[in-house]
Design a protein around this motif. Sequence first.
Motif, PDB file in Angstrom:
ATOM      1  N   ASN A 199       0.330  -1.600  -0.398  1.00  0.00           N
ATOM      2  CA  ASN A 199       0.044   0.119   0.090  1.00  0.00           C
ATOM      3  C   ASN A 199       1.018   1.149   0.249  1.00  0.00           C
ATOM      4  O   ASN A 199       0.232   2.260   0.561  1.00  0.00           O
ATOM      5  CB  ASN A 199      -1.000  -0.561   1.473  1.00  0.00           C
ATOM      6  N   ILE A 230       2.382   3.302  -7.007  1.00  0.00           N
ATOM      7  CA  ILE A 230       0.799   3.910  -7.443  1.00  0.00           C
ATOM      8  C   ILE A 230       2.178   5.207  -8.535  1.00  0.00           C
ATOM      9  O   ILE A 230       1.910   4.942  -9.749  1.00  0.00           O
ATOM     10  CB  ILE A 230       0.102   5.176  -6.262  1.00  0.00           C
ATOM     11  N   ASN A 280      -2.351  -2.607  -5.027  1.00  0.00           N
ATOM     12  CA  ASN A 280      -2.767  -1.730  -4.613  1.00  0.00           C
ATOM     13  C   ASN A 280      -3.489  -2.667  -3.360  1.00  0.00           C
ATOM     14  O   ASN A 280      -5.313  -2.286  -2.862  1.00  0.00           O
ATOM     15  CB  ASN A 280      -2.896  -0.237  -4.737  1.00  0.00           C
ATOM     16  N   GLN A 329      -3.458   4.086  -0.082  1.00  0.00           N
ATOM     17  CA  GLN A 329      -4.008   4.917  -1.354  1.00  0.00           C
ATOM     18  C   GLN A 329      -5.396   5.598  -2.228  1.00  0.00           C
ATOM     19  O   GLN A 329      -5.143   6.193  -2.720  1.00  0.00           O
ATOM     20  CB  GLN A 329      -2.301   4.603  -2.275  1.00  0.00           C
ATOM     21  N   ALA A 330      -5.855   5.784  -1.273  1.00  0.00           N
ATOM     22  CA  ALA A 330      -7.085   5.881  -2.267  1.00  0.00           C
ATOM     23  C   ALA A 330      -7.364   7.319  -2.233  1.00  0.00           C
ATOM     24  O   ALA A 330      -6.720   8.532  -1.946  1.00  0.00           O
ATOM     25  CB  ALA A 330      -8.727   5.247  -0.846  1.00  0.00           C
ATOM     26  N   ARG A 350      -4.531   6.537 -10.790  1.00  0.00           N
ATOM     27  CA  ARG A 350      -3.807   5.408 -11.276  1.00  0.00           C
ATOM     28  C   ARG A 350      -4.116   5.003 -12.657  1.00  0.00           C
ATOM     29  O   ARG A 350      -4.515   5.956 -12.949  1.00  0.00           O
ATOM     30  CB  ARG A 350      -5.576   4.406 -10.544  1.00  0.00           C
ATOM     31  N   ASP A 386      -6.578  -2.605  -7.500  1.00  0.00           N
ATOM     32  CA  ASP A 386      -6.893  -2.476  -5.744  1.00  0.00           C
ATOM     33  C   ASP A 386      -7.226  -3.685  -5.618  1.00  0.00           C
ATOM     34  O   ASP A 386      -8.446  -4.260  -6.329  1.00  0.00           O
ATOM     35  CB  ASP A 386      -8.142  -1.166  -6.143  1.00  0.00           C
ATOM     36  N   CYS A 387      -7.705  -3.491  -4.353  1.00  0.00           N
ATOM     37  CA  CYS A 387      -8.115  -5.092  -3.983  1.00  0.00           C
ATOM     38  C   CYS A 387      -8.192  -4.909  -2.457  1.00  0.00           C
ATOM     39  O   CYS A 387      -7.249  -4.140  -1.332  1.00  0.00           O
ATOM     40  CB  CYS A 387      -7.518  -6.125  -3.928  1.00  0.00           C
TER      41      CYS A 387
END
Length: 387
Positions: A292, A297, A309, A314-315, A319, A325-326
């Motif tokens: 993360n 990124i 990620n 890192q929201a 991207r 993303d998971c």
Amino acid sequence: MARKICVVTGSRAEYGLLFGLLKEIQEDPDLCLQLVVTGMHLSPEFGLTYKTILQDGFEIHERVEILLSSDSAQGVSKSVGLGLIGFADAFERLKPDLLVLLGDRFEVFAAAQAAMLARIPIAHLHGGETTEGNFDEAIRHSITKMAHLHFTSAEVYRNRVIQLGEAPNRVWNVGALAVDNLKQVPLWSRNQLIENLNITWGNPMLLVTYHPVTNSEESPESQLKALFEAIDAFPNAKAVITKANADTAGRVINQLIETYVATQPHRIFAFTSLGQVRYLSMLQECDLVLGNSSSGIIEAPLFGKPTINIGLRQAGRLRTSSILDCEASKEAIIDAIKTGLSSRFKAQAKETASPYGQVGVAKRIKAVVKSMPLEGILFKTFYDLSQ
């Protein structure tokens, strides 16, 4: 008289990004570089990375000790307080014309407060970005409001800084400093990494970095357990893990990493700090970036590497199509790793275009900090979008 440009660095990752800019300032006869080192650089626990700074040929003008042995919320708050005192004294001695700060860490937050109160102009790098899983986001935007010059890594971030009320003629979209490193840092081969790090190579080879998610109620223990179990689902894989920063619960994560490594020392390798050259070389040679960290990124796509990620840290960042993303669950991470290692996704990652600009970022920043008139710069009015 040379303009005195003071730069603060408190972490290995931040220093790696600043390296090119520090060289640009150091080599310009019209500028005087003042380097203030703090945070993890001065801690044996985090590798005493100030030694790397000295080896790179920089003079350290001030050292501000702020780290406590605690990584609790109370301990981090006390570190900010120590930083505020230490930076106040350092800036009084150095009397810089301009202070350069990067990012959103608590060490930088303390430096910004001290400079603001001392009426020292601030140039802020990487403003306007969002990391919704961390309280660092609030720190980043706070520094934006204390700063007078702004250098963003993408146009959307420039617009966001302006949205925060900063005048457009003081905000430049210069790109991400990481872009410069691809051309400036001499990278090592796989064999050099194997020999220097004393590791064995896997198929696949994973580069893993996992930092605390400071806005999450979930314990780091459960998150790390899911990550480690997911890695174990790929018995042929080997992993190089870089340890967490000195954030809240960072030491908890590092202890869990050490425990995990001890169970499988033949295939899991952990390092307090790889340093810029070794880390970027691992990015070049690995099959997958996992965790993360912002490097997954920003930097990983520059190398055409797939990134998994995990979670919300890192929201909100820009991207590319090379990033998956998971959720922070074993099953979700396993599925993402399988996708990331597929031939189709790896080919897609190689074709990814970065949204973070072109080489020459440090030169563009230096040109502004060198030539921008500083008289009257402390006076700011709130720029309204309706203007």
